[in-house]
Scaffold this motif. Structure first.
Motif, PDB file in Angstrom:
ATOM      1  N   HIS A   8       0.822  -1.154  -0.295  1.00  0.00           N
ATOM      2  CA  HIS A   8      -0.113  -0.039   0.045  1.00  0.00           C
ATOM      3  C   HIS A   8       0.904   1.188  -0.040  1.00  0.00           C
ATOM      4  O   HIS A   8       1.349   1.481   1.070  1.00  0.00           O
ATOM      5  N   ASN A  11       0.390   3.988   2.384  1.00  0.00           N
ATOM      6  CA  ASN A  11       0.887   3.846   3.959  1.00  0.00           C
ATOM      7  C   ASN A  11       2.061   3.830   4.199  1.00  0.00           C
ATOM      8  O   ASN A  11       2.664   3.930   5.326  1.00  0.00           O
ATOM      9  N   ASP A 203      -4.269   2.042  -0.589  1.00  0.00           N
ATOM     10  CA  ASP A 203      -5.031   2.139   0.549  1.00  0.00           C
ATOM     11  C   ASP A 203      -4.266   3.011   1.565  1.00  0.00           C
ATOM     12  O   ASP A 203      -2.898   2.809   1.796  1.00  0.00           O
ATOM     13  N   TYR A 205      -4.256   4.765   5.440  1.00  0.00           N
ATOM     14  CA  TYR A 205      -4.947   4.702   6.701  1.00  0.00           C
ATOM     15  C   TYR A 205      -3.803   5.106   7.909  1.00  0.00           C
ATOM     16  O   TYR A 205      -2.471   4.897   7.604  1.00  0.00           O
TER      17      TYR A 205
END
Ligand code: SF4
Ligand code: SF4
Ligand code: SF4
Length: 349
Positions: A8, A11, A203, A205
């Motif tokens: 990712h 990230n 992604d 987060y």
């Protein structure tokens, strides 16, 4: 070819915030040199040992089966994890190597309410033994930090050639035929390749998945506490705020109070900050150490603190102080001195 690990980009700490000494931990830990300098994954070389995932502080690399593992851990009765070379009696993880510090602590917390067993193959003979050894080292460190944690049972498979009939958790005593593990990696890759085409995903987060699960399990434990490596600030802090500016996770934040009276009477002082506060959100801190490294006055250190769910998920004021300004020219200074670099090196007295 696709494999179980996925990268990712959003990230990765290097993507979140550039830093002079970029992180390369995933590249350096991979025993098979499967990750390129630009963190591209070579599926032909990757054995899915999970070492990159365990070492990455921020979920740059993640196992695709993570969400299934979450459901298994949190909804089932007793927990049995097995690596592919062990007796397949529970949830199969690629290797112990995928467990980082938070991962081990989740299992320890869960072990307070149900039995947790990990079944491994003969690690010394496994091609992924380096990943496994790194994870075992992490486990030992957690054990030192938290000696009274609930026990986890680790069982090494006695027979490395064949496996016993498999009994799935929650399915009574259903028996499946003996399984030969030869070529298991290739089979699982072929299967995954059918429905997951890419080695990279976008992604992003802030709180890594293991940390999210740790918070989830801690929330259910009344009076539960875990040993957490938290930042502390020493008196040598010059209140420069650079550490907060460099934090890629937004875990360390600064709040500045300006002196409005000063700015009114003297426009030159308009930018002066009267008070700086450093606030830590522990759940976001992945202990990357960038803030510690950047601090010129070596004011930041990690120390173990017992943290409840409330503290782990809260915002903690860890320091406040008055920024320093040159006593001659009035410019902001970032060291424990009275004069800025220009004034201290000029001949003017
Ligand atoms: S270990 Fe994680 S943060 Fe570090 S370079 Fe690899 S993906 Fe990025
Ligand atoms: S002196 Fe160090 S701890 Fe204090 S604000 Fe600056 S970087 Fe942060
Ligand atoms: S160690 Fe420092 S820079 Fe790294 S995430 Fe934690 S607070 Fe941020």
């Amino acid at each position: 070819m696709t494999c179980q690990m996925v990268y990712h980009n959003g990230n990765c700490l290097n993507t979140k915030k550039p830093f002079a000494r970029a992180c390369k931990m995933c590249i350096e830990i991979c025993p098979y040199h499967a990750i390129s300098e630009y963190r591209q994954l070579n599926a032909k070389k990757c054995t899915e040992c999970g070492a990159c995932m365990a070492v990455c502080p921020s979920d740059g690399f993640v196992d695709r089966a993570m969400d299934n593992l979450h459901d298994y851990l949190f909804t089932g009765q007793d927990i049995v994890l097995n690596c592919p070379l062990a007796i397949p009696r529970g949830f199969e993880i690629p290797c112990l190597g995928m467990l980082d510090r938070d991962g081990w602590m989740i299992l320890m917390l869960l072990a307070e309410g149900k039995s947790v067993t990990i079944m491994t193959g003969v690690c010394a003979e496994c091609e992924d033994r380096q990943a496994c050894a790194t994870s075992v080292q992490t486990f030992k460190q957690v054990h030192v930090d938290w000696p009274d944690h609930a026990a986890i049972r680790i069982q090494v498979r006695p027979d490395k050639e064949t496996v016993e009939p498999k009994t799935k958790e929650g399915r009574g005593s259903a028996v499946v035929p003996q399984v030969n593990l030869t070529g298991w990696r290739q089979k699982s890759r072929d299967k995954i390749e059918e429905w997951l085409p890419s080695l990279a995903a976008d992604d992003t987060y802030t709180v890594p998945k293991y940390r999210q699960w740790l918070i989830e399990v801690l929330e259910k434990k009344k009076d539960g506490k875990i040993p957490f490596r938290a930042l502390s600030v020493a008196a040598s802090c010059t209140n420069c705020g650079v550490c907060a500016a460099i934090c890629p996770q937004g875990a360390l934040q600064k709040q500045e109070e300006r002196n409005l009276d000063q700015s009114a009477e003297d426009p030159a002082k308009e930018e002066k900050i009267a008070l700086l506060r450093l606030i830590l959100e522990p759940q976001k801190c992945v202990q990357c150490g960038r803030c510690v490294e950047i601090c010129r006055s070596q004011a930041l250190t990690f120390s173990l603190k017992l943290m409840s769910h409330r503290l782990l998920t809260g915002r903690i004021l860890i320091h406040e102080g008055i920024p320093r300004y040159c006593s001659r020219c009035g410019k902001r200074i970032f060291d424990n001195t009275d004069l800025c670099l220009v004034c201290s090196t000029s001949n003017r007295l």
